[in-house]
Structure formats: structure tokens, C-alpha cells
Design a protein around this motif. Structure first.
Motif, PDB file in Angstrom:
ATOM      1  N   VAL A  50       0.834  -1.208   0.000  1.00  0.00           N
ATOM      2  CA  VAL A  50       0.000   0.000   0.000  1.00  0.00           C
ATOM      3  C   VAL A  50       0.867   1.255   0.000  1.00  0.00           C
ATOM      4  CG1 VAL A  50      -1.589   1.351   1.429  1.00  0.00           C
ATOM      5  CG2 VAL A  50      -2.044  -1.067   0.999  1.00  0.00           C
ATOM      6  N   GLY A  54      -0.092   2.005  -3.475  1.00  0.00           N
ATOM      7  CA  GLY A  54      -1.464   2.420  -3.199  1.00  0.00           C
ATOM      8  C   GLY A  54      -1.740   3.866  -3.587  1.00  0.00           C
ATOM      9  N   LYS A  56      -5.055   5.115  -2.681  1.00  0.00           N
ATOM     10  CA  LYS A  56      -6.101   5.507  -1.731  1.00  0.00           C
ATOM     11  C   LYS A  56      -5.560   5.428  -0.311  1.00  0.00           C
ATOM     12  CE  LYS A  56      -9.410   5.274  -4.920  1.00  0.00           C
ATOM     13  NZ  LYS A  56     -10.319   6.175  -5.394  1.00  0.00           N
ATOM     14  N   ASN A  59      -7.342   0.813   2.207  1.00  0.00           N
ATOM     15  CA  ASN A  59      -7.240  -0.256   1.229  1.00  0.00           C
ATOM     16  C   ASN A  59      -7.772  -1.557   1.805  1.00  0.00           C
ATOM     17  OD1 ASN A  59      -5.328   0.807  -1.153  1.00  0.00           O
ATOM     18  ND2 ASN A  59      -4.789   1.791   0.782  1.00  0.00           N
ATOM     19  N   TRP A  78      -6.665  -7.303  -4.107  1.00  0.00           N
ATOM     20  CA  TRP A  78      -6.636  -5.918  -3.630  1.00  0.00           C
ATOM     21  C   TRP A  78      -7.820  -5.219  -4.273  1.00  0.00           C
ATOM     22  CZ3 TRP A  78      -1.739  -2.430  -4.520  1.00  0.00           C
ATOM     23  CH2 TRP A  78      -1.864  -1.228  -3.807  1.00  0.00           C
ATOM     24  N   THR A  80      -9.473  -2.531  -3.600  1.00  0.00           N
ATOM     25  CA  THR A  80      -9.385  -1.068  -3.737  1.00  0.00           C
ATOM     26  C   THR A  80      -8.733  -0.672  -5.055  1.00  0.00           C
ATOM     27  OG1 THR A  80      -9.135  -0.980  -1.338  1.00  0.00           O
ATOM     28  CG2 THR A  80      -8.633   1.039  -2.571  1.00  0.00           C
ATOM     29  N   GLU A  81      -7.723  -1.401  -5.468  1.00  0.00           N
ATOM     30  CA  GLU A  81      -6.976  -1.087  -6.691  1.00  0.00           C
ATOM     31  C   GLU A  81      -7.321  -2.028  -7.845  1.00  0.00           C
ATOM     32  OE1 GLU A  81      -4.906   1.464  -7.206  1.00  0.00           O
ATOM     33  OE2 GLU A  81      -4.870   2.221  -5.143  1.00  0.00           O
ATOM     34  N   GLU A 143      -7.734  -4.644   6.233  1.00  0.00           N
ATOM     35  CA  GLU A 143      -7.895  -3.225   5.889  1.00  0.00           C
ATOM     36  C   GLU A 143      -6.595  -2.542   6.278  1.00  0.00           C
ATOM     37  OE1 GLU A 143     -11.706  -0.766   6.240  1.00  0.00           O
ATOM     38  OE2 GLU A 143     -10.543  -0.203   8.023  1.00  0.00           O
ATOM     39  N   LYS A 146      -2.817   3.587   4.289  1.00  0.00           N
ATOM     40  CA  LYS A 146      -1.545   4.067   3.732  1.00  0.00           C
ATOM     41  C   LYS A 146      -0.884   4.982   4.748  1.00  0.00           C
ATOM     42  CE  LYS A 146       0.497   5.942  -0.409  1.00  0.00           C
ATOM     43  NZ  LYS A 146       0.364   5.988  -1.844  1.00  0.00           N
TER      44      LYS A 146
END
Length: 148
Positions: A50, A54, A56, A59, A78, A80-81, A143, A146
Motif C-alpha cells: 500500500v 497504493g 487511496k 485499502n 486488492w 481497492t486497486e 484493511e 496508507k
């Protein structure tokens, strides 16, 4: 020439490692990583991933193990990405996920149907769906915030 041969061997090995299993074994071998010492650094690995890649602040991940004989690896989803990463554990490698040879972008590296057109990095939607289902059934969720 030797570098090219080595590259071809590594690419073929990576594809064989990441390619979906045959239909007869596609749903077998999925396991939780919770008590596997090879993945005891999961939080640190995800944090490094992250912090480096990352975009965001928060994540979300699902990590599921896959055992084939004596070999154990994990798939890191992942969400989020929208990435799917093969994690082959290596001792003392804090960036094993960041430097994975199988770091897929689910928007770009997935094909519908069964033909990956000879690609050494693309996978089928069916494989992704089976992996994500295995994550829902056996995976551990994380979770990660970053830190930089």
C-alpha cells in the motif's frame, strides 16, 4: 542468449504457477493463510504494498492460500486497486508482493472465454471468479491504511 532463455523459463514457470488448475481440481487446494508461518508477515507485506503502490488512503484486501502438494502460495485480491497478486513467500523479502512476477490488473489483464492468446500474464475471467470465490470462502480480509 542465456538471458533470453532464462526469461522464457521464468515466464513459463510464472504462467504455469498462476494459471488455473484443471477443471477436476479447480476447487481443491484453497486454504486459509491464518496459521501458515510462510504468511506470518501478511500485515507488513500489505502495508509495504500500500505504501509503495497504493493510491487511496484506506485499502481492502482478501488473501487466500493455495496448496498444491508441498507448494504453498497465496493470491492477494486488492479490491481497492482492482489487482490480483500471486504471493510466493520468500524469507526476508519485505517487498515480495510489490515485486511479484504475477501482479495482475483486473481491468486490463483478464480475458473472457478460455483463450489468453498465448499470453504469459493474462488470465481468464473464470480463473479470476474462482479465485475470488475461494477468497470469500477461505480467505482472510485486511484493511490497511496508507502511512505515507
Amino acid at each position: 542468449m542465456a538471458r533470453f532463455v532464462k526469461f522464457c523459463f521464468v515466464a513459463a514457470l510464472a504462467y504455469a504457477t498462476f494459471a488455473p488448475a484443471s477443471a477436476a481440481t479447480a476447487d481443491q487446494g484453497w486454504i486459509s493463510i491464518e496459521h501458515l508461518s510462510a504468511f506470518s508477515d501478511v500485515q507488513a507485506q500489505l502495508q509495504t504494498l500500500v505504501n509503495i503502490n497504493g493510491r487511496k488512503k484506506m485499502n481492502h484486501f482478501c488473501v487466500v492460500g493455495h496448496k498444491d502438494g508441498d507448494e504453498v502460495q497465496a493470491y492477494v485480491y486488492w479490491s481497492t486497486e482492482e489487482k490480483l497478486i500471486l504471493w510466493v513467500p520468500h524469507l526476508y523479502d519485505d517487498e515480495a508482493l510489490v515485486t511479484s512476477d504475477r501482479y495482475l490488473d483486473l481491468k486490463r489483464d483478464v480475458v473472457d472465454g478460455n483463450d489468453v492468446h498465448g499470453s504469459t500474464y493474462m488470465v481468464t475471467r473464470a480463473f479470476v471468479n474462482k479465485t475470488l470465490q475461494a477468497c470469500r470462502n477461505y480467505g482472510e480480509t485486511f484493511e490497511i491504511k496508507k502511512s505515507n
